[in-house]
Design a protein around this motif. Structure first.
Motif, PDB file in Angstrom:
ATOM      1  N   SER A 174      11.933 127.065  10.558  1.00 25.47           N
ATOM      2  CA  SER A 174      10.981 126.251  11.304  1.00 25.47           C
ATOM      3  C   SER A 174       9.695 126.086  10.504  1.00 25.47           C
ATOM      4  O   SER A 174       9.409 126.837   9.562  1.00 25.47           O
ATOM      5  CB  SER A 174      10.674 126.903  12.651  1.00 25.47           C
ATOM      6  N   THR A 175       8.929 125.094  10.912  1.00 28.88           N
ATOM      7  CA  THR A 175       7.620 124.881  10.269  1.00 28.88           C
ATOM      8  C   THR A 175       6.733 126.106  10.450  1.00 28.88           C
ATOM      9  O   THR A 175       5.994 126.493   9.548  1.00 28.88           O
ATOM     10  CB  THR A 175       6.944 123.639  10.870  1.00 28.88           C
ATOM     11  N   ALA A 176       6.845 126.751  11.640  1.00 27.09           N
ATOM     12  CA  ALA A 176       6.039 127.951  11.902  1.00 27.09           C
ATOM     13  C   ALA A 176       6.420 129.080  10.953  1.00 27.09           C
ATOM     14  O   ALA A 176       5.556 129.826  10.474  1.00 27.09           O
ATOM     15  CB  ALA A 176       6.236 128.397  13.355  1.00 27.09           C
ATOM     16  N   PHE A 177       7.720 129.222  10.648  1.00 26.51           N
ATOM     17  CA  PHE A 177       8.168 130.246   9.698  1.00 26.51           C
ATOM     18  C   PHE A 177       7.577 129.981   8.316  1.00 26.51           C
ATOM     19  O   PHE A 177       7.061 130.885   7.652  1.00 26.51           O
ATOM     20  CB  PHE A 177       9.700 130.256   9.638  1.00 26.51           C
ATOM     21  N   ALA A 178       7.698 128.726   7.851  1.00 26.60           N
ATOM     22  CA  ALA A 178       7.174 128.377   6.527  1.00 26.60           C
ATOM     23  C   ALA A 178       5.673 128.618   6.442  1.00 26.60           C
ATOM     24  O   ALA A 178       5.165 129.173   5.464  1.00 26.60           O
ATOM     25  CB  ALA A 178       7.504 126.916   6.221  1.00 26.60           C
ATOM     26  N   LYS A 179       4.962 128.241   7.488  1.00 26.12           N
ATOM     27  CA  LYS A 179       3.511 128.407   7.494  1.00 26.12           C
ATOM     28  C   LYS A 179       3.130 129.881   7.429  1.00 26.12           C
ATOM     29  O   LYS A 179       2.232 130.283   6.680  1.00 26.12           O
ATOM     30  CB  LYS A 179       2.923 127.766   8.748  1.00 26.12           C
ATOM     31  N   ARG A 180       3.835 130.731   8.194  1.00 23.56           N
ATOM     32  CA  ARG A 180       3.473 132.155   8.209  1.00 23.56           C
ATOM     33  C   ARG A 180       3.839 132.841   6.902  1.00 23.56           C
ATOM     34  O   ARG A 180       3.142 133.744   6.444  1.00 23.56           O
ATOM     35  CB  ARG A 180       4.182 132.868   9.377  1.00 23.56           C
ATOM     36  N   LEU A 198       5.896 140.326   3.340  1.00 25.64           N
ATOM     37  CA  LEU A 198       4.873 139.829   2.400  1.00 25.64           C
ATOM     38  C   LEU A 198       4.966 138.309   2.349  1.00 25.64           C
ATOM     39  O   LEU A 198       6.058 137.747   2.189  1.00 25.64           O
ATOM     40  CB  LEU A 198       5.107 140.389   1.001  1.00 25.64           C
ATOM     41  N   ASN A 199       3.803 137.623   2.476  1.00 24.02           N
ATOM     42  CA  ASN A 199       3.849 136.177   2.312  1.00 24.02           C
ATOM     43  C   ASN A 199       3.733 135.819   0.824  1.00 24.02           C
ATOM     44  O   ASN A 199       3.679 136.685  -0.043  1.00 24.02           O
ATOM     45  CB  ASN A 199       2.767 135.500   3.163  1.00 24.02           C
ATOM     46  N   LYS A 200       3.673 134.544   0.544  1.00 22.96           N
ATOM     47  CA  LYS A 200       3.667 134.084  -0.846  1.00 22.96           C
ATOM     48  C   LYS A 200       2.472 134.618  -1.617  1.00 22.96           C
ATOM     49  O   LYS A 200       2.557 134.907  -2.819  1.00 22.96           O
ATOM     50  CB  LYS A 200       3.685 132.555  -0.872  1.00 22.96           C
ATOM     51  N   ASP A 201       1.348 134.801  -0.930  1.00 20.14           N
ATOM     52  CA  ASP A 201       0.135 135.331  -1.569  1.00 20.14           C
ATOM     53  C   ASP A 201       0.099 136.850  -1.565  1.00 20.14           C
ATOM     54  O   ASP A 201      -0.932 137.453  -1.865  1.00 20.14           O
ATOM     55  CB  ASP A 201      -1.110 134.786  -0.845  1.00 20.14           C
ATOM     56  N   GLU A 202       1.238 137.472  -1.177  1.00 20.05           N
ATOM     57  CA  GLU A 202       1.397 138.921  -1.131  1.00 20.05           C
ATOM     58  C   GLU A 202       0.491 139.584  -0.099  1.00 20.05           C
ATOM     59  O   GLU A 202       0.096 140.736  -0.231  1.00 20.05           O
ATOM     60  CB  GLU A 202       1.177 139.546  -2.514  1.00 20.05           C
ATOM     61  N   ASP A 203       0.160 138.835   0.940  1.00 23.24           N
ATOM     62  CA  ASP A 203      -0.542 139.407   2.085  1.00 23.24           C
ATOM     63  C   ASP A 203       0.496 139.928   3.073  1.00 23.24           C
ATOM     64  O   ASP A 203       1.547 139.327   3.275  1.00 23.24           O
ATOM     65  CB  ASP A 203      -1.418 138.357   2.779  1.00 23.24           C
ATOM     66  N   ILE A 204       0.167 141.062   3.694  1.00 20.47           N
ATOM     67  CA  ILE A 204       1.099 141.696   4.632  1.00 20.47           C
ATOM     68  C   ILE A 204       1.025 141.022   6.001  1.00 20.47           C
ATOM     69  O   ILE A 204      -0.056 140.692   6.490  1.00 20.47           O
ATOM     70  CB  ILE A 204       0.775 143.194   4.765  1.00 20.47           C
ATOM     71  N   TYR A 205       2.173 140.808   6.607  1.00 22.30           N
ATOM     72  CA  TYR A 205       2.212 140.409   8.009  1.00 22.30           C
ATOM     73  C   TYR A 205       3.428 141.043   8.672  1.00 22.30           C
ATOM     74  O   TYR A 205       4.374 141.453   8.006  1.00 22.30           O
ATOM     75  CB  TYR A 205       2.226 138.889   8.173  1.00 22.30           C
ATOM     76  N   TYR A 206       3.359 141.165  10.002  1.00 23.29           N
ATOM     77  CA  TYR A 206       4.408 141.846  10.766  1.00 23.29           C
ATOM     78  C   TYR A 206       5.038 140.873  11.756  1.00 23.29           C
ATOM     79  O   TYR A 206       4.344 140.065  12.393  1.00 23.29           O
ATOM     80  CB  TYR A 206       3.829 143.034  11.543  1.00 23.29           C
ATOM     81  N   LEU A 207       6.369 140.965  11.879  1.00 23.04           N
ATOM     82  CA  LEU A 207       7.091 140.168  12.862  1.00 23.04           C
ATOM     83  C   LEU A 207       7.884 141.080  13.787  1.00 23.04           C
ATOM     84  O   LEU A 207       8.500 142.041  13.333  1.00 23.04           O
ATOM     85  CB  LEU A 207       8.057 139.198  12.174  1.00 23.04           C
ATOM     86  N   ASN A 260       8.187 136.951  16.383  1.00 20.30           N
ATOM     87  CA  ASN A 260       6.883 136.861  17.034  1.00 20.30           C
ATOM     88  C   ASN A 260       5.868 137.571  16.156  1.00 20.30           C
ATOM     89  O   ASN A 260       6.043 138.738  15.805  1.00 20.30           O
ATOM     90  CB  ASN A 260       6.943 137.521  18.420  1.00 20.30           C
ATOM     91  N   ASP A 261       4.804 136.865  15.773  1.00 23.52           N
ATOM     92  CA  ASP A 261       3.805 137.422  14.861  1.00 23.52           C
ATOM     93  C   ASP A 261       2.967 138.480  15.586  1.00 23.52           C
ATOM     94  O   ASP A 261       2.248 138.182  16.536  1.00 23.52           O
ATOM     95  CB  ASP A 261       2.885 136.297  14.353  1.00 23.52           C
TER      96      ASP A 261
END
Length: 619
Positions: free
Chosen positions: A367-373, A419-428, A450-451
């Motif tokens: 989804s667009t939301a997945f790509a964006k996150r 890890l996103n493309k910029d190597e920032d951490i996020y949790y799902l 869910n973020d």
């Protein structure tokens, strides 16, 4: 068959169809309304529970804590403790009396000596009466009371809360019942207990705001399932009265869930109160939907459904007549429905984090939301494996369990660190569902996320000491328990070290608390920079720090402690230039408990202080 008969037949068919649709629609509507009702009840319970907890209870507790702190730090008390005489005792009594006058919830305010004798006591019979000073001849010895035994052994001058119980005078429960909540603070001078300030509060006033609402019955229980309050006052205070009613009697099927900490069940909503009360009760507020209110909601739903059925039947008759001449209207309805589906699909694509993969984890759509996150474009993601966003800290065991679950055709739920493309951490918070073909074979997987990054950050901050940026005591307690159990299970060495700043009180007294805070921050950085990756460090309280050394015996830990001691000694601190630390080391042995291991390290620290400070002692 004549045209008239055909019209009658089709008219009859459409009427019957309309009736069936009416019943079916009402059935669906009824169930959807039930869902909405339950959602509204859930929402109302959260609003009621949080209002009771944070708008009623928390402000009262904070106010009472401030009263005790004010009494504990007033100059009259300091003067009396330093050189007691009758005049200073009178001055102190006047301070306690003035505070009691200012708040009619205070039933009793006392200063008790280190020997357990009441020195000052101001009483009030009820909130409508003025307080009065108890004569010296009527003052009592409280050395054997449980609250004195607890507070007199506290090592720090911090606030202590009692259970919410019934007032006892001369060894008996006072009648009529006076629910009481005690707030106390030890007076520590030169590391010695010299007395305590304790305030007895009219708990009935404090908790009255928690007891009632129009929609729910309210219960407050302690950790053992005794009722502190019950909608039927006859069953309140069941721990202290002759009432045999307990949680299991009121919630026979769900009592275990409530005591286990679950916040929602078929018949209850619960809210933990211990983060505010912080006492031995471990109190829980329970909301139970009132039968009358529940009946009103469901009765209204049934009436609405019946009305919808009747109106639908009446409407179906003229609609049936015109149904045969309305194909264009049907086409238009289909077009609008299709448009709505596309609109909802666009909403899901924009706001819901979803991805579909082959069985080998190759991404086929996102989804667009997945790509964006994730920070990647859809083109960069499709054709890659899902591990493109995997964080290296995520354990192989977690992924093994995930794959075992979904390959078995089951849904997997859990939290993943990415890890996103910029190597920032996020949790799902992920739900991964196997997609099967007509032969029940798994052909792909769908991940719905869910973020929860903000939530995880809040959790992280709750584990960190605000001043020093390292772990706080609560998190250290968790690590001590888990590392202790691991060492015991695998028979590996484990050591604790406790360190303390030498003469820290002199630093605060000479240079001020801002310098003291800066010193603690610098010390925390020295410890963090010089410890191994496997070591766990945190602020255990005041100027005391605890370091957990997994898979390390006491001798290696002592070498590490000596390194830390030397680093601190050779560091120039702002304003104070040099300072030193003392360290106590202890290793897990035999059948030690966490408490015993911690106590041995603490005794070793005390010995280091006794040996002249600025040294390491193995306990």
């Amino acid at each position: 068959m004549t045209n008239k008969n055909f019209k009658l037949m089709f008219f009859t068919y459409f009427v019957i169809f309309g009736i069936l649709v009416a019943f079916f629609g009402s059935f669906v509507g009824y169930n959807m309304n039930l869902i909405d009702i339950k959602k509204n009840i859930d929402k109302a319970s959260q609003e009621v529970g949080l209002i009771k907890k944070f708008d009623y209870l928390k402000p009262d507790i904070e106010k009472f804590d401030e009263i005790v702190k004010a009494l504990s730090t007033n100059t009259s008390l300091e003067e009396y403790i330093t050189s007691p005489d009758k005049q200073k005792r009178n001055n102190l009594t006047n301070v306690f009396y003035a505070i009691s006058m200012s708040n009619n919830f205070i039933m009793q305010a006392r200063f008790i000596s280190a020997e357990g004798k009441e020195i000052v006591r101001v009483d009030r019979k009820n909130k409508y009466d003025k307080p009065f000073i108890v004569e010296e001849s009527n003052l009592q010895d409280k050395s054997q009371r449980d609250y004195f035994q607890i507070v007199s052994h506290m090592k720090e001058a911090k606030i202590w809360h009692s259970r919410i119980d019934l007032n006892i005078e001369n060894g008996k429960i006072e009648v009529p019942y006076k629910p009481t909540f005690r707030v106390a603070q030890p007076i520590i001078k030169d590391n010695k207990f010299v007395g305590m300030v304790i305030v007895n509060l009219l708990a009935s006033e404090m908790i009255s705001g928690l007891k009632k609402s129009t929609s729910f019955d309210h219960f407050i229980i302690d950790k053992d399932g005794y009722f502190i309050t019950h909608p039927n006052d006859e069953y309140s205070w069941s721990r202290y009265t002759n009432s045999s009613i307990r949680l299991y009697d009121e919630f026979p099927l769900e009592a275990e869930k409530i005591l286990a900490g679950e916040n929602k069940g078929e018949t209850f909503y619960s809210f933990q109160l211990n983060d505010i009360l912080d006492n031995e009760d471990k109190a829980i507020l329970i909301l139970k939907l009132k039968v009358a209110y529940q009946s009103t909601l469901f009765s209204s739903n049934i009436k609405t459904s019946i009305l919808i059925i009747l109106l639908s039947i009446l409407v179906s008759i003229p609609l049936a007549f015109f149904a045969s001449i309305a194909p264009s209207r049907l086409q238009k309805s289909l077009f609008l429905a299709n448009h709505e589906l596309r609109r909802f699909a666009d909403i899901i694509d924009k706001y819901v984090i979803t991805a579909t993969t082959k069985t080998n984890s190759i991404i086929t759509s996102v989804s667009t939301a997945f790509a964006k996150r994730s920070g990647y474009s859809k083109e960069e993601l499709i054709g890659q494996k899902m591990n493109i966003i995997r964080h290296p800290d995520t354990s192989n065991e977690l992924y093994s369990e995930l794959w075992e679950t979904i390959e078995a055709g089951k849904n997997w739920q859990g939290e993943l660190k990415n890890l996103n493309k910029d190597e920032d951490i996020y949790y799902l918070e992920q739900n991964i569902l196997p997609i099967k073909d007509g032969n029940n074979r798994i052909v792909s997987y769908m991940a719905i996320g869910n973020d929860i990054t903000a939530k995880k950050e809040v959790e992280r901050l709750s584990e960190i000491d605000k001043l020093t940026g390292i772990y706080n005591r609560r998190k250290l307690d968790e690590y001590m328990e888990s590392e202790f159990n691991r060492a015991k299970r695998y028979r590996q060495p484990l050591s604790f070290m406790i360190l303390d700043i030498d003469h820290f009180k002199n630093i605060n007294d000479t240079y001020g608390h801002p310098t003291g805070d800066s010193t603690l921050q610098t010390l925390a950085k020295i410890l963090t920079d010089n410890l191994r990756k496997s070591d766990i460090v945190g602020r255990y309280g005041g100027e005391e720090f605890l370091i957990i050394c997994p898979e390390t015996d006491k001798n290696k830990t002592a070498l590490l402690a000596e390194k830390l001691r030397a680093c601190v000694e050779n560091t120039l601190f702002n304003d104070i230039n040099n300072m030193t630390i003392s360290i106590g080391v202890a290793e897990f042995e035999g059948e030690n408990t966490v408490k015993e291991l911690l106590s041995r390290a603490d005794r070793a620290l005390y010995q280091a202080k006794h040996n002249g400070r600025n040294c390491v002692v193995i306990g």
